[in-house]
Design a protein around this motif. Sequence first.
Motif, PDB file in Angstrom:
ATOM      1  N   VAL A   1       3.940  -1.281   2.210  1.00 23.73           N
ATOM      2  CA  VAL A   1       4.693  -2.478   2.605  1.00 23.73           C
ATOM      3  C   VAL A   1       4.381  -3.643   1.671  1.00 23.73           C
ATOM      4  CG1 VAL A   1       5.114  -4.142   4.464  1.00 23.73           C
ATOM      5  CG2 VAL A   1       4.614  -1.749   5.021  1.00 23.73           C
ATOM      6  N   ASP A   2       5.423  -4.239   1.093  1.00 25.85           N
ATOM      7  CA  ASP A   2       5.252  -5.487   0.352  1.00 25.85           C
ATOM      8  C   ASP A   2       5.585  -6.651   1.282  1.00 25.85           C
ATOM      9  OD1 ASP A   2       4.899  -7.170  -1.965  1.00 25.85           O
ATOM     10  OD2 ASP A   2       7.070  -7.403  -1.989  1.00 25.85           O
ATOM     11  N   LYS A   3       6.733  -6.518   1.989  1.00 23.62           N
ATOM     12  CA  LYS A   3       7.177  -7.602   2.866  1.00 23.62           C
ATOM     13  C   LYS A   3       7.955  -7.015   4.039  1.00 23.62           C
ATOM     14  CE  LYS A   3      10.469 -10.370   1.681  1.00 23.62           C
ATOM     15  NZ  LYS A   3      11.440 -11.091   0.915  1.00 23.62           N
ATOM     16  N   PRO A   4       7.578  -7.352   5.280  1.00 26.89           N
ATOM     17  CA  PRO A   4       8.375  -6.872   6.407  1.00 26.89           C
ATOM     18  C   PRO A   4       9.745  -7.556   6.429  1.00 26.89           C
ATOM     19  CG  PRO A   4       6.369  -7.994   7.158  1.00 26.89           C
ATOM     20  CD  PRO A   4       6.461  -8.197   5.692  1.00 26.89           C
ATOM     21  N   LEU A   5      10.786  -6.844   6.848  1.00 28.61           N
ATOM     22  CA  LEU A   5      12.114  -7.433   7.003  1.00 28.61           C
ATOM     23  C   LEU A   5      12.290  -7.869   8.454  1.00 28.61           C
ATOM     24  CD1 LEU A   5      14.117  -4.805   4.901  1.00 28.61           C
ATOM     25  CD2 LEU A   5      13.221  -7.009   4.150  1.00 28.61           C
TER      26      LEU A   5
END
Length: 212
Positions: A49-53
């Motif tokens: 995960v880089d960034k949760p949506l």
Amino acid sequence: MMECDAQAVASKVVDVLRHRKVPIGISNRHVHLSERDFEQLFPGQSLTVDKPLLQPGHFAATQTVTLKGPKGVLNNVRILGPLRPNTQVEVSATQARELGIKAPVRMSGELEGSPGIQIISNFAEVTLEQGVIVANRHIHMNSFDALLFGVDDCQRIDVLVGEPPRTVLFKNVVIRVDPQLVLEMHLDTDEANAAGLTGMKDTGQIMLGSKG
Ligand SMILES: [Zn+2]
């Protein structure tokens, strides 16, 4: 008297909820990978995960790929997680033209007859036979919101987006009802640019009773 007051309050609340604006998420080009294609492109790795949506459980991964078509290349294309049963590439109509492919406007998962593409990582490459689409504009909502807005799954409606002088009435916006997902309209970068959206707190107004 008390009962009447309660009814009046309830119908006022319903009215406010029905007329509230829908948050807009702008989808840049991205790739959903099958487990098999991910393992081939990133051997021994797991999707991280880089960034949760906004949608629960969905995320932009740290891993990226390059897309190579007959006429051009798109670098740094984000993989969106989690992994899916089938690999799917989503680009805007402008990006499809840059790649030199004719990608049809489709709902997610409807890949029959769509063109393929080469997907390249730092480790390997995969030639996709089909799976490149331009995503049909749509709104995710749960069953409660569907009831409030008076719409059904797969129904097409009109949504007014943007501020003057770039206000756009988007027709054929497909409703996707899913109990796991939250209220959000998804547009691609061509659509967002046409409506002058900024990517910061953009919203759309559902035209109640419209038929797309
Ligand atoms: Zn979506």
